[in-house]
Motif scaffolding. Structure first.
Motif, PDB file in Angstrom:
ATOM      1  N   ASN A 230      -9.470  40.127  37.760  1.00  0.00           N
ATOM      2  CA  ASN A 230     -10.672  39.308  38.089  1.00  0.00           C
ATOM      3  C   ASN A 230     -11.401  39.704  39.253  1.00  0.00           C
ATOM      4  OD1 ASN A 230      -8.984  38.554  40.155  1.00  0.00           O
ATOM      5  ND2 ASN A 230      -8.924  36.390  39.346  1.00  0.00           N
ATOM      6  N   GLY A 231     -10.915  40.906  39.846  1.00  0.00           N
ATOM      7  CA  GLY A 231     -11.829  41.428  40.849  1.00  0.00           C
ATOM      8  C   GLY A 231     -11.227  40.764  42.393  1.00  0.00           C
ATOM      9  N   LYS A 232     -10.369  39.696  42.179  1.00  0.00           N
ATOM     10  CA  LYS A 232     -10.061  39.390  43.556  1.00  0.00           C
ATOM     11  C   LYS A 232      -8.650  39.848  44.095  1.00  0.00           C
ATOM     12  CE  LYS A 232     -11.266  34.544  42.346  1.00  0.00           C
ATOM     13  NZ  LYS A 232     -11.043  33.304  41.975  1.00  0.00           N
ATOM     14  N   PRO A 233      -8.946  40.200  45.492  1.00  0.00           N
ATOM     15  CA  PRO A 233      -7.680  41.021  45.931  1.00  0.00           C
ATOM     16  C   PRO A 233      -6.328  39.999  46.041  1.00  0.00           C
ATOM     17  CG  PRO A 233      -9.340  40.429  47.828  1.00  0.00           C
ATOM     18  CD  PRO A 233      -9.928  39.944  46.452  1.00  0.00           C
ATOM     19  N   TYR A 234      -5.222  40.615  46.018  1.00  0.00           N
ATOM     20  CA  TYR A 234      -4.161  39.663  45.850  1.00  0.00           C
ATOM     21  C   TYR A 234      -3.207  40.538  46.884  1.00  0.00           C
ATOM     22  CZ  TYR A 234       0.255  37.167  44.847  1.00  0.00           C
ATOM     23  OH  TYR A 234       1.382  36.570  45.048  1.00  0.00           O
ATOM     24  N   ASN A 235      -3.218  40.142  48.258  1.00  0.00           N
ATOM     25  CA  ASN A 235      -2.716  40.633  49.299  1.00  0.00           C
ATOM     26  C   ASN A 235      -1.741  39.609  49.810  1.00  0.00           C
ATOM     27  OD1 ASN A 235      -3.924  43.321  48.705  1.00  0.00           O
ATOM     28  ND2 ASN A 235      -5.646  42.762  49.995  1.00  0.00           N
ATOM     29  N   ASN A 236      -0.644  39.252  49.507  1.00  0.00           N
ATOM     30  CA  ASN A 236       0.176  38.252  50.029  1.00  0.00           C
ATOM     31  C   ASN A 236       1.327  38.919  50.906  1.00  0.00           C
ATOM     32  OD1 ASN A 236       1.279  35.606  49.820  1.00  0.00           O
ATOM     33  ND2 ASN A 236       0.935  35.523  47.604  1.00  0.00           N
ATOM     34  N   THR A 237       1.653  37.692  51.693  1.00  0.00           N
ATOM     35  CA  THR A 237       2.970  37.855  52.515  1.00  0.00           C
ATOM     36  C   THR A 237       4.035  37.049  52.042  1.00  0.00           C
ATOM     37  OG1 THR A 237       1.212  37.888  54.412  1.00  0.00           O
ATOM     38  CG2 THR A 237       3.476  37.554  54.956  1.00  0.00           C
TER      39      THR A 237
ATOM     40  N   CYS B   4      22.299  38.964  42.875  1.00  0.00           N
ATOM     41  CA  CYS B   4      22.544  37.748  41.891  1.00  0.00           C
ATOM     42  C   CYS B   4      21.581  36.779  42.088  1.00  0.00           C
ATOM     43  CB  CYS B   4      23.978  37.485  42.027  1.00  0.00           C
ATOM     44  SG  CYS B   4      24.521  36.928  43.578  1.00  0.00           S
ATOM     45  N   GLU B   5      20.827  36.663  43.331  1.00  0.00           N
ATOM     46  CA  GLU B   5      20.027  35.570  43.335  1.00  0.00           C
ATOM     47  C   GLU B   5      19.170  36.089  44.458  1.00  0.00           C
ATOM     48  OE1 GLU B   5      21.569  32.104  45.147  1.00  0.00           O
ATOM     49  OE2 GLU B   5      23.439  32.188  43.858  1.00  0.00           O
ATOM     50  N   VAL B   6      17.722  35.517  44.134  1.00  0.00           N
ATOM     51  CA  VAL B   6      16.446  35.944  44.990  1.00  0.00           C
ATOM     52  C   VAL B   6      15.680  34.461  45.166  1.00  0.00           C
ATOM     53  CG1 VAL B   6      14.214  37.002  45.390  1.00  0.00           C
ATOM     54  CG2 VAL B   6      16.251  38.268  43.995  1.00  0.00           C
ATOM     55  N   THR B   7      15.432  34.317  46.435  1.00  0.00           N
ATOM     56  CA  THR B   7      14.562  33.258  46.559  1.00  0.00           C
ATOM     57  C   THR B   7      13.227  33.773  47.388  1.00  0.00           C
ATOM     58  OG1 THR B   7      16.114  31.659  46.918  1.00  0.00           O
ATOM     59  CG2 THR B   7      14.055  30.565  47.632  1.00  0.00           C
ATOM     60  N   GLU B   8      11.886  33.651  46.715  1.00  0.00           N
ATOM     61  CA  GLU B   8      10.798  34.089  47.178  1.00  0.00           C
ATOM     62  C   GLU B   8       9.687  32.997  47.707  1.00  0.00           C
ATOM     63  OE1 GLU B   8       7.075  36.094  45.142  1.00  0.00           O
ATOM     64  OE2 GLU B   8       8.918  37.578  45.129  1.00  0.00           O
ATOM     65  N   TYR B   9       9.599  33.171  48.939  1.00  0.00           N
ATOM     66  CA  TYR B   9       8.583  32.185  49.716  1.00  0.00           C
ATOM     67  C   TYR B   9       7.224  33.185  49.852  1.00  0.00           C
ATOM     68  CZ  TYR B   9      13.059  29.846  50.753  1.00  0.00           C
ATOM     69  OH  TYR B   9      14.177  29.206  50.795  1.00  0.00           O
ATOM     70  N   LEU B  10       6.098  32.415  49.565  1.00  0.00           N
ATOM     71  CA  LEU B  10       4.815  33.205  49.639  1.00  0.00           C
ATOM     72  C   LEU B  10       3.615  32.305  49.732  1.00  0.00           C
ATOM     73  CD1 LEU B  10       3.968  34.271  46.020  1.00  0.00           C
ATOM     74  CD2 LEU B  10       5.674  32.782  46.482  1.00  0.00           C
ATOM     75  N   ASP B  11       2.642  32.717  49.995  1.00  0.00           N
ATOM     76  CA  ASP B  11       1.302  32.130  50.031  1.00  0.00           C
ATOM     77  C   ASP B  11       1.101  31.553  48.810  1.00  0.00           C
ATOM     78  OD1 ASP B  11      -1.261  30.892  50.426  1.00  0.00           O
ATOM     79  OD2 ASP B  11      -2.014  32.615  51.485  1.00  0.00           O
ATOM     80  N   THR B  12       1.372  30.221  48.630  1.00  0.00           N
ATOM     81  CA  THR B  12       1.065  29.848  47.057  1.00  0.00           C
ATOM     82  C   THR B  12      -0.311  29.647  46.818  1.00  0.00           C
ATOM     83  OG1 THR B  12       1.871  27.595  47.993  1.00  0.00           O
ATOM     84  CG2 THR B  12       3.613  28.727  46.878  1.00  0.00           C
ATOM     85  N   GLU B  13      -1.093  29.165  48.185  1.00  0.00           N
ATOM     86  CA  GLU B  13      -2.368  29.006  47.871  1.00  0.00           C
ATOM     87  C   GLU B  13      -3.172  30.186  47.128  1.00  0.00           C
ATOM     88  OE1 GLU B  13      -6.012  26.664  47.319  1.00  0.00           O
ATOM     89  OE2 GLU B  13      -3.983  25.968  47.670  1.00  0.00           O
ATOM     90  N   LEU B  14      -2.788  31.150  47.773  1.00  0.00           N
ATOM     91  CA  LEU B  14      -3.269  32.631  47.393  1.00  0.00           C
ATOM     92  C   LEU B  14      -2.958  32.736  45.797  1.00  0.00           C
ATOM     93  CD1 LEU B  14      -5.039  35.199  47.922  1.00  0.00           C
ATOM     94  CD2 LEU B  14      -2.605  36.099  48.879  1.00  0.00           C
ATOM     95  N   VAL B  15      -1.848  32.635  45.429  1.00  0.00           N
ATOM     96  CA  VAL B  15      -1.534  32.501  44.004  1.00  0.00           C
ATOM     97  C   VAL B  15      -2.505  31.941  43.226  1.00  0.00           C
ATOM     98  CG1 VAL B  15       0.329  32.316  42.192  1.00  0.00           C
ATOM     99  CG2 VAL B  15       1.051  33.190  44.788  1.00  0.00           C
ATOM    100  N   THR B  16      -2.603  30.836  43.471  1.00  0.00           N
ATOM    101  CA  THR B  16      -3.690  29.791  42.867  1.00  0.00           C
ATOM    102  C   THR B  16      -4.856  30.158  42.757  1.00  0.00           C
ATOM    103  OG1 THR B  16      -2.155  28.035  42.939  1.00  0.00           O
ATOM    104  CG2 THR B  16      -4.331  27.529  42.436  1.00  0.00           C
TER     105      THR B  16
END
Length: 132
Positions: free
Chosen positions: A95-102, A115-127
């Motif tokens: 959609n032309g929007k950059p997705y540069n997350n931390t 066997c397990e991964v938990t991912e924390y990120l900028d959820t507002e950026l995802v949305t």
């Protein structure tokens, strides 16, 4: 495997992923890996197993990106069966929007595989980039 070997496995996995070797990511995980993406985004949930992870997160997310995503580890902390990674990602949405997350990802190892991964990120950026 010990903490230093687990830490090296994460470094290797992301170095290979940066070269376009997506199989290195899934290949480092057990078939029944449990992957938790925190938050309330359209992608947030617990994915049980490689197949579900691929079908419900990695495939759909990749379909929304121009050339996939490059995740670069900035810091790795290992203790026993756990490795915590601080990282940053670079991508462009179709959609032309950059997705540069931390990110902060916590990996748990068993018998040399994740066997397990938990991912924390900028959820507002995802949305913002991918919608609800």
């Amino acid at each position: 495997m010990g903490a230093s070997e687990n830490k090296q496995a994460i470094k290797t996995m992301f170095a290979e992923l940066a070269k376009g070797n997506a199989q290195a990511f899934l290949g480092a995980m057990t078939d029944d890996v449990r992957f938790t993406l925190i938050g309330t985004t359209k992608y947030s949930r617990v994915f049980n197993g490689k197949q579900e992870l691929l079908e419900k997160l990695l495939g759909p997310l990749n379909a929304e990106l121009v050339d996939g995503i490059t995740i670069t580890p900035d810091n790795l902390i290992a203790d026993g069966d756990y490795v915590a990674m601080q990282a940053h990602g670079k991508a462009m949405g179709k959609n032309g929007k950059p997705y540069n997350n931390t990110y902060c990802q916590v990996f748990k190892f068993t018998n040399g595989k994740i066997c397990e991964v938990t991912e924390y990120l900028d959820t507002e950026l995802v949305t913002t980039v991918f919608g609800r």
